[in-house]
Design an enzyme around this catalytic site. Sequence first.
Site, PDB file in Angstrom:
ATOM      1  N   ASP A 189       3.205   1.258   0.501  1.00 38.76           N
ATOM      2  CA  ASP A 189       2.826   1.810   1.797  1.00 38.76           C
ATOM      3  C   ASP A 189       1.868   0.820   2.455  1.00 38.76           C
ATOM      4  OD1 ASP A 189       4.045   4.653   1.635  1.00 38.76           O
ATOM      5  OD2 ASP A 189       3.046   4.359  -0.282  1.00 38.76           O
ATOM      6  N   ARG A 235      10.081  10.556  -3.291  1.00 37.60           N
ATOM      7  CA  ARG A 235      11.199  11.043  -2.474  1.00 37.60           C
ATOM      8  C   ARG A 235      12.565  10.583  -2.990  1.00 37.60           C
ATOM      9  NH1 ARG A 235       7.204  10.407   2.008  1.00 37.60           N
ATOM     10  NH2 ARG A 235       6.935  12.484   2.901  1.00 37.60           N
ATOM     11  N   GLY A 248       5.002   3.759 -10.239  1.00 36.06           N
ATOM     12  CA  GLY A 248       4.223   3.168  -9.141  1.00 36.06           C
ATOM     13  C   GLY A 248       2.816   3.727  -9.115  1.00 36.06           C
ATOM     14  N   HIS A 249       2.713   5.058  -9.156  1.00 35.42           N
ATOM     15  CA  HIS A 249       1.387   5.686  -9.208  1.00 35.42           C
ATOM     16  C   HIS A 249       0.631   5.225 -10.467  1.00 35.42           C
ATOM     17  CE1 HIS A 249       3.725   8.985  -7.041  1.00 35.42           C
ATOM     18  NE2 HIS A 249       2.752   8.736  -6.185  1.00 35.42           N
ATOM     19  N   GLN A 303      -0.662  15.312   7.121  1.00 31.21           N
ATOM     20  CA  GLN A 303       0.010  14.032   7.347  1.00 31.21           C
ATOM     21  C   GLN A 303       1.528  14.182   7.488  1.00 31.21           C
ATOM     22  OE1 GLN A 303      -1.512  12.433   3.493  1.00 31.21           O
ATOM     23  NE2 GLN A 303       0.486  11.455   3.345  1.00 31.21           N
TER      24      GLN A 303
HETATM   25  P1  AMP Z   1       1.930   9.099  -2.701  1.00 31.71           P
HETATM   26  O1  AMP Z   1       1.844  10.047  -3.842  1.00 31.71           O
HETATM   27  O2  AMP Z   1       3.333   8.797  -2.274  1.00 31.71           O
HETATM   28  O3  AMP Z   1       1.015   9.467  -1.561  1.00 31.71           O
HETATM   29  O4  AMP Z   1       1.390   7.705  -3.226  1.00 31.71           O
HETATM   30  C1  AMP Z   1       0.104   7.596  -3.788  1.00 31.71           C
HETATM   31  C2  AMP Z   1      -0.237   6.142  -3.941  1.00 31.71           C
HETATM   32  O5  AMP Z   1       0.727   5.514  -4.792  1.00 31.71           O
HETATM   33  C3  AMP Z   1      -0.206   5.379  -2.613  1.00 31.71           C
HETATM   34  O6  AMP Z   1      -1.294   4.462  -2.587  1.00 31.71           O
HETATM   35  C4  AMP Z   1       1.113   4.671  -2.673  1.00 31.71           C
HETATM   36  O7  AMP Z   1       1.150   3.478  -1.910  1.00 31.71           O
HETATM   37  C5  AMP Z   1       1.228   4.356  -4.157  1.00 31.71           C
HETATM   38  N1  AMP Z   1       2.625   4.117  -4.527  1.00 31.71           N
HETATM   39  C6  AMP Z   1       3.690   4.931  -4.281  1.00 31.71           C
HETATM   40  N2  AMP Z   1       4.831   4.359  -4.711  1.00 31.71           N
HETATM   41  C7  AMP Z   1       4.479   3.160  -5.243  1.00 31.71           C
HETATM   42  C8  AMP Z   1       5.222   2.085  -5.844  1.00 31.71           C
HETATM   43  N3  AMP Z   1       6.530   2.131  -6.001  1.00 31.71           N
HETATM   44  N4  AMP Z   1       4.527   0.998  -6.263  1.00 31.71           N
HETATM   45  C9  AMP Z   1       3.186   0.923  -6.106  1.00 31.71           C
HETATM   46  N5  AMP Z   1       2.436   1.912  -5.548  1.00 31.71           N
HETATM   47  C10 AMP Z   1       3.074   3.001  -5.122  1.00 31.71           C
END
Ligand code: AMP
Length: 277
Positions: free
Chosen positions: A147, A184, A33-34, A58
């Site tokens: 998100d 997570r 995703g990232h 946060q």
């Molecule tokens: P985080 O590390 O969880 O703060 O996520 C960092 C970025 O990656 C945020 O913009 C999230 O929305 C995005 N993100 C996390 N999981 C996914 C996913 N499965 N698909 C697309 N973007 C994601």
Amino acid sequence: MEVTITIAEMKALRREIPGSVGFVPTMGYLHQGHLALVKQARADNSTVVASIFVNPTQFGPGEDFDTYPRDTERDLALLEKENADIVFIPSNEEMYPEGFSSLVEVEKVTERLEGSHRPGHFRGVTTVVAKLFNIVEPTRSYFGQKDAQQATVIKKMVTDLNMNLEITVVPTVRESDGLAMSSRNIYLNPEERQAATVLFKALSLARQLQERGKIDAEYLRQKMTSLIGKEPLAKIDYVSIADAQTLEELTEIDRPALASLAVRIGKTRLIDNMVLE
Ligand code: AMP
């Protein structure tokens, strides 16, 4: 790929970059995703900057800040593979030195959904993202649809505060059984991992019903709730059918809507969403 841990060095590197900068803020423990955000940033910009910072402000009391998964070495290897140019990994002290006392707050759209279940969460997000934008000065920054409310809040902040960049939202990347990728997910044991597919199933049901012409939002919420209710390991935080723009709950689906939900699977709180066109 340059790795920097100080704001001063990040700013110095930024001053030397001539063309466009695509920026991907993350909390690390990277997954596909990232990496989809990094790929999009790579396609759109001459330089790609990613940040890894598990932002303490946060997380609420009793949330998972201390146990949030971290693996910087693996993250750096993945970012290198995606041809990121710069990775910014500040410490808490670097971002929040003693005496730090400024906050960025977006009102209204932060009061619902995640905001109402995680008080102060979005204030932490907007404060850190505003700081990161000031440090990195990106041309474009990339956020995940996963998100959805966060992306809406960030867009609102950028518009309201006349920030000089574009926000791009990238579609949610899912596992083959539909579970949205998330750092997570590592918390889930095999039984919980199986149970976690109920989020995608509930969202898919909402979409199916809506595609079949059901426009009563409460009917959709009830159907989603009862489907999730059949999964013994799942406990609902909220199930929402809301206006895709304002995130206000809908009575009738008479405009683009967002089906979203937060569900606890054991001790792990998962969120997901789907747009209903
Ligand atoms: P985080 O590390 O969880 O703060 O996520 C960092 C970025 O990656 C945020 O913009 C999230 O929305 C995005 N993100 C996390 N999981 C996914 C996913 N499965 N698909 C697309 N973007 C994601």
